[in-house]
Each structure stands twice: as structure tokens, then as C-alpha cells.
Design an enzyme around this catalytic site. Sequence first.
Site, PDB file in Angstrom:
ATOM      1  N   THR A 174       1.271  -0.975   0.008  1.00  0.00           N
ATOM      2  CA  THR A 174       0.060  -0.012  -0.006  1.00  0.00           C
ATOM      3  C   THR A 174       0.897   1.049   0.025  1.00  0.00           C
ATOM      4  O   THR A 174       2.265   1.128   0.373  1.00  0.00           O
ATOM      5  CB  THR A 174      -0.991   0.227   1.431  1.00  0.00           C
ATOM      6  OG1 THR A 174      -0.163   0.404   2.512  1.00  0.00           O
ATOM      7  CG2 THR A 174      -1.638  -1.362   1.335  1.00  0.00           C
ATOM      8  N   ASP A 175       0.341   2.268  -0.049  1.00  0.00           N
ATOM      9  CA  ASP A 175       0.938   3.482  -0.019  1.00  0.00           C
ATOM     10  C   ASP A 175       1.782   3.549   0.961  1.00  0.00           C
ATOM     11  O   ASP A 175       2.297   4.224   1.511  1.00  0.00           O
ATOM     12  CB  ASP A 175       0.345   4.964  -0.246  1.00  0.00           C
ATOM     13  CG  ASP A 175      -0.033   4.579  -2.072  1.00  0.00           C
ATOM     14  OD1 ASP A 175       0.576   4.279  -2.332  1.00  0.00           O
ATOM     15  OD2 ASP A 175      -1.148   5.847  -1.920  1.00  0.00           O
ATOM     16  N   CYS A 176       1.335   3.178   2.231  1.00  0.00           N
ATOM     17  CA  CYS A 176       1.413   3.450   3.883  1.00  0.00           C
ATOM     18  C   CYS A 176       2.771   2.429   3.455  1.00  0.00           C
ATOM     19  O   CYS A 176       3.343   2.332   4.488  1.00  0.00           O
ATOM     20  CB  CYS A 176       0.492   4.042   4.114  1.00  0.00           C
ATOM     21  SG  CYS A 176      -1.116   2.678   4.449  1.00  0.00           S
ATOM     22  N   TYR A 177       2.422   0.801   3.667  1.00  0.00           N
ATOM     23  CA  TYR A 177       2.894  -0.543   3.599  1.00  0.00           C
ATOM     24  C   TYR A 177       3.850  -0.486   2.300  1.00  0.00           C
ATOM     25  O   TYR A 177       2.914  -1.726   1.646  1.00  0.00           O
ATOM     26  CB  TYR A 177       2.182  -1.575   4.672  1.00  0.00           C
ATOM     27  CG  TYR A 177       1.516  -0.714   6.151  1.00  0.00           C
ATOM     28  CD1 TYR A 177       2.847  -0.859   7.027  1.00  0.00           C
ATOM     29  CD2 TYR A 177       0.380   0.040   6.456  1.00  0.00           C
ATOM     30  CE1 TYR A 177       1.896  -0.588   8.521  1.00  0.00           C
ATOM     31  CE2 TYR A 177       0.149   0.520   7.871  1.00  0.00           C
ATOM     32  CZ  TYR A 177       1.451  -0.015   8.855  1.00  0.00           C
ATOM     33  OH  TYR A 177       0.684   0.849  10.086  1.00  0.00           O
ATOM     34  N   PRO A 178       4.375  -0.368   2.362  1.00  0.00           N
ATOM     35  CA  PRO A 178       5.078  -0.026   0.102  1.00  0.00           C
ATOM     36  C   PRO A 178       5.582  -1.845   0.328  1.00  0.00           C
ATOM     37  O   PRO A 178       5.328  -2.619  -1.258  1.00  0.00           O
ATOM     38  CB  PRO A 178       5.524   0.593   0.317  1.00  0.00           C
ATOM     39  CG  PRO A 178       6.234   1.491   1.703  1.00  0.00           C
ATOM     40  CD  PRO A 178       5.490   0.995   2.502  1.00  0.00           C
TER      41      PRO A 178
END
Length: 410
Positions: free
Chosen positions: A139-143
Site C-alpha cells: 500500500t502507499d503507507c506499507y509498501p
Amino acid sequence: MGETLRTYEEINEKVKRGKAVVVTAEEAIGLVRQKGLERVAREVDVVTSGTFGIMCSSGAFLNVGHTKPRMKISEAFLNGVAAYGGLAAVDLYIGATQPAKDDPLNKVHPGEFKYGGAHVIADLVAGKDVHLEAFGYGTDCYPRRTLSTWIALKDLNQAYLYNPRNAYQNYNVAVNCSDRTLFTYMGVLLPNLGNAGFSSAGQLSPLLKDPYYRIIGIGTRIFLGGGTGYVSWQGTQHNPGVKRNEKGVPLSGAGTLAVAGDMKGMHSDWLWGVSLRGYGCSLALGIGVPIPVLDEETLNHCAIADEDILAPVIDYSDAYPNGTGEMLGYVSYAQLRTGRFTLAGKEIAASPLSSYSKAREIANILKSWIQAGSFQLSRPVALLPGPESGVIFRNLTERPANHHQTAIRR
């Protein structure tokens, strides 16, 4: 409740001063027989109970800490055993009975189930390194998407057992009426009533010392896996409304405990990974519960002995797997402890899946902790549902669904 003999506060004050009179459940039985209930109730402050046996409904929450870059773990394996990642980014839950992903299971029956979730938990408590392999979808916060690393208990932020159902109050005695050998969670059962398996510490078992849940409740501090834990809720399948004998002892499985405790305070002597041939893997765990003698009724329950505890004998070739409810009879724990009992005119060898000697050791350790002032008793913030609560265990009522609308793609 009769006359109150002492309060939690008075007991804990004596514990603090090293003056508390503590006996194990075994000792309480002998003392009551020797001196009488009234006298012993006035002399003894605390009775300690214990059990050590296989408790499948167990597992552990682990917080492994954030990676750099951060990762939301959606799929994880610990030494090849799947852990549930459907929580926050780096929280995992590993269940005791989860087999390793490459385990052949029962493809060649009976399978051996050499390693599973319970073994991972035991390895962590023993201080061993465990391999963590994890995957995320990014994800954008957990790449980050993949992770392969070694972890150890000392490095985890939190690691605690959370066991939904432990310390069953009474349980089945398993036999096999068929003509083939059965491989079950109650052990290997030989054909034609060739043997019997049972699993309870009987007169030492915590909930058999408090049959109506007057003392043990949410917040009760306990011995758990060699460390300190707490009763966190009624256990799953808690079923207090079952038939009882004249002493209040359930005549079948009844109360259960959900328990939690910090794994960092536990010891591998009291927490084992277990392989049950043909069935799966599980966790053998030690639990001890202190029972404050608040009144004579409390001690009267603590004095319940093996001969007062009857367990139902169930056929695991038909009645158990098919849920018929049929029972072949009852046998007392006093009989089971002799290693043999008679059913329908046949003498049957009986062997336990739980360890009575370790249950006794747990009760003595807990006694020594209280006597040394290092373990205080906690008053529960809420009691468990009792027989009058209306809480009952229900089997699933199946409602067939349209397969084409609801099938999960596999």
C-alpha cells in the site's frame, strides 16, 4: 454463601507478611477428612489447584515490530507454519493446532504431524530462533511486500498466549467399540474396547474445585505455562447448565476458561508442542489456580475427591464423531487412576493424556509462590456464567446455502 471467614484483602495482607496458610487441593482433601470441614476452613486461607494436559484451543498473539520500509503483513509463516495476519500491520496470531504448510497431513494415514503451531510457541518460549516469512500486497503507507528473517521471543514487542478454551471442567473418557484402531485427539483407541483415554487432573483440576464458578472469574490471577496469567473470559463451549451430581460436579464437559499471559515469563517445562498420530498437533500446557477459602462452602468444594468425580464414557467410533449424545456409562476418577475399569462386564485399560504428577507439581509451585509472598490473589471483576445463567452450548444448525452464490474460490 455462608459466614464469610476472610476477604481477599485479609488474605493478601497475610500473603504479604508470609503468614498465609496455603495447601494444595490434594492436601485439603486429606485435612478435611482428618479434622473436619469447619476446623480446616478456619485454618486454611488458600487452596491451590493445577492441571497439565493437551489444550488444543490455544494460541499466541505476536507483535513482531515494524520493518523498514513498513509492511502490512497479510500472509505469514513461522518455521513454515501459517500464522493469521488479518490484524494490524505486524500483529500475528498463531494457533496451536495449525500444521506446517508442507505437512502431508493424513494423506498416508495415520499422519505423524511432527511440527505445528504449538511447536512454534514452545520454540519461542524456549528461546529458540524462529524463521518468519511474510508477504504483503503493498500500500502507499506499507509498501514492502516480502520479508524473510529470524525472530526470537526476547526481540518481540509483545508475545502473549491467548487461549480461547482451556481447563475443561470434566471431560469424556474415550473408548472404541468398532473393530478398527482409531487415531483421535484422545490418543490411539484400540478396537473392541481395547483401551480408554481420559484427560483431566480430577481432584486437582481448577474448575472441579469451584464447580459453580463462585470464585474463579474474569481477572483471576493464575499460573500459566510457568509464568503468571489471568482468566480473561468464559472459555468457548462454556456449558454450565449440564447435569450435576449431589456434590455439584458436572457429569460431562461443562465450564471452560479463556486465559491470557505473557510468554516472556513462561518456561518450556510447562508448555510443550505435542504430535498426536493421525489427528494433528497441539499444545500441552500447565495451569494452576489459587482458590481463596472465603467460607466453608468454598472449602467443601475444594475437598471434592476423585471418587466424587464421574466422567462419561463415550464411543469415539460412532457417538462422538456423529454427535449422537449416546453415553456408555460413567467411571470415577478414582477408578481411572488405578489404570483399569470395568464397562459392560469387560475390564478396560485406561491411560491419561494429562499428567497428574505435573498437575501436583503446579499446585505445589503455586503454593510456594503464595507462601513466599510473590503471588497475590486477585478478586475477579466478573464471575463466569453459572448454571442459572441460561448459557448453553449449541451445535451448529446448518442452513444449506446456494453453492453457486456463496462458494469461495480456492
